[in-house]
Scaffold this motif. Structure first.
Motif, short mmCIF file in Angstrom:
data_model
loop_
_atom_site.label_atom_id
_atom_site.label_comp_id
_atom_site.label_asym_id
_atom_site.label_seq_id
_atom_site.Cartn_x
_atom_site.Cartn_y
_atom_site.Cartn_z
N CYS A 131 0.06 3.48 3.53
CA CYS A 131 0.55 3.16 4.76
C CYS A 131 1.59 2.21 4.89
O CYS A 131 2.16 1.84 6.03
N CYS B 182 -5.44 0.38 5.60
CA CYS B 182 -5.93 1.87 5.81
C CYS B 182 -7.27 1.69 4.91
O CYS B 182 -8.00 2.58 4.78
N CYS C 263 0.98 -1.24 0.12
CA CYS C 263 0.15 -0.16 -0.08
C CYS C 263 0.75 1.39 -0.01
O CYS C 263 1.75 1.30 0.97
N CYS D 88 -6.35 -2.27 0.71
CA CYS D 88 -5.35 -2.49 1.89
C CYS D 88 -6.08 -2.95 3.26
O CYS D 88 -7.26 -2.28 3.76
ZN LIG Z 1 -2.95 1.20 3.39
#
Ligand SMILES: [Zn+2]
Ligand SMILES: [Zn+2]
Ligand SMILES: [Zn+2]
Length: 356
Positions: free
Chosen positions: A18, A32, A15, A29
């Motif tokens: 994050c 997040c 991701c 993800c």
């Molecule tokens: Zn993420």
């Protein structure tokens, strides 16, 4: 090369928001909730295990996922409306497929230490089992290796090469430079020879498919005949190192390039072939050369003819030898006749012409 599928493995993606590494089939993800952007590539897991889940394998075969043109969410191939925003997917772009992501990582990968708390975690873990921290901090780029020093020709090398070239030119010039010398024919000699050939049994070996069927073969053994892409009975399969290919679905296809070594009988056999068994020669010291007239047996025939003529000139006590294979030219060298010889620096007669 024929491509063969070894199996399917799960890929991963990181991701960009994050830093969490997510299983390939996950479209959002796990940390997040952001959808995987189109430009985020799939990567290999530290250790790849072939998956047995038929549904995932079917998905990998069905074609690359497509990205919603409105919200960017990944949708499976063939979807008509976006699972996230219900947008129309008619103009959706498919993810790229076919990229080799790396050598198939079959071997068990070592455990990894959490960069935050030091706890050891399995190689395929994404977050620390102890502190839940991200185990895959982006690695610092490796410094590029300095370029290897190029080999240069030293001064001694250059001098050596120049010396060799100069020596070649000098030796060549000895053959090219000539002096004119007046000579008188003192001796002539001729040699004429004819080869005699006979049918002789000769041992040969070849692949069985190249030997005429009526010839008896022996001592056959299997030998590599050729290599081909298609399988064949009794062929030996040789495959390269398996590697993982991005299918655009979050699942990787593990493939290997294979070829087939085809073996066939390589045999010995005996055939009769015309071979030279003798040479008959006539010699003389006059200007009337003749050909040998050999008596042939019923299993013999005449082979190649050869003739050589030699003329010795005398000039101020020096002797010069001129050779030719032309009978017409030889006939002109009457004993005592005067000729102008072109003689090179090594004493060889390059050409002759009658003196006026
Ligand atoms: Zn993420
Ligand atoms: Zn959408
Ligand atoms: Zn930790």
């Amino acid at each position: 090369m024929a491509k063969e599928t070894v199996g399917y493995v799960q890929l991963e993606w990181t991701c960009p928001f994050c830093g969490t590494r997510n299983p390939g089939p996950n479209k959002k993800c796990s940390s997040c909730g952001s959808p995987q952007p189109e430009d985020v590539q799939f990567e290999q897991a530290a250790q790849e295990e072939l998956i047995a889940d038929e549904q995932l394998i079917e998905k990998a075969k069905s074609g690359p996922d497509i990205h919603c043109p409105f919200c960017g969410t990944r949708n499976p191939a063939g979807a008509t409306t976006c699972a996230n925003c219900m947008g129309d997917l008619t103009d959706a772009e498919a993810r790229a497929k076919g990229k080799v992501v790396g050598k198939y990582r079959k071997e068990a990968a070592p455990d990894i230490a959490c960069p935050f708390c030091g706890t050891m975690n399995p190689a395929n873990a994404h977050t620390c089992s102890n502190c839940n921290g991200n185990l895959h901090e982006p690695a610092a780029p490796q410094p590029a290796a300095p370029p290897a020093p190029q080999r240069r020709l030293g001064v001694a090398g250059i001098i050596g090469i120049v010396a060799i070239i100069a020596a070649c030119i000098f030796i060549f010039s000895l053959f090219l430079r000539t002096d004119d010398v007046n000579g008188r024919v003192s001796t002539v000699e001729w040699t004429r020879s004819i080869a005699i050939e006979a049918l002789v049994p000769v041992e040969r070996s070849a692949f069985i498919d190249e030997i005429p069927a009526e010839i008896e073969v022996y001592d056959c053994r299997r030998q590599l005949h050729h290599v081909q892409d298609e399988p064949a009975p009794d062929a030996e399969k040789i495959c390269g190192t398996p590697y993982t290919v991005d299918t655009g679905t979050g699942i990787g296809e593990v493939v290997q390039d294979c070829q087939y070594q085809v073996y066939e009988d390589y045999c010995r056999f005996t055939v009769d072939e015309w071979q030279q068994v003798d040479v008959v020669t006539e010699r003389g010291a006059n200007l009337n050369p003749i050909w040998p007239q050999p008596q042939l047996t019923s299993d013999q025939r005449l082979g190649a003819e050869q003739q050589q003529f030699e003329v010795i000139f005398e000039s101020d006590g020096e002797r010069y030898t001129y050779t030719t294979d032309s009978a017409d030219q030889f006939a002109r060298f009457e004993i005592g006749s005067e000729w102008i010889l072109q003689v090179n620096q090594l004493g060889g007669v390059v050409s002759v012409e009658p003196a006026r």
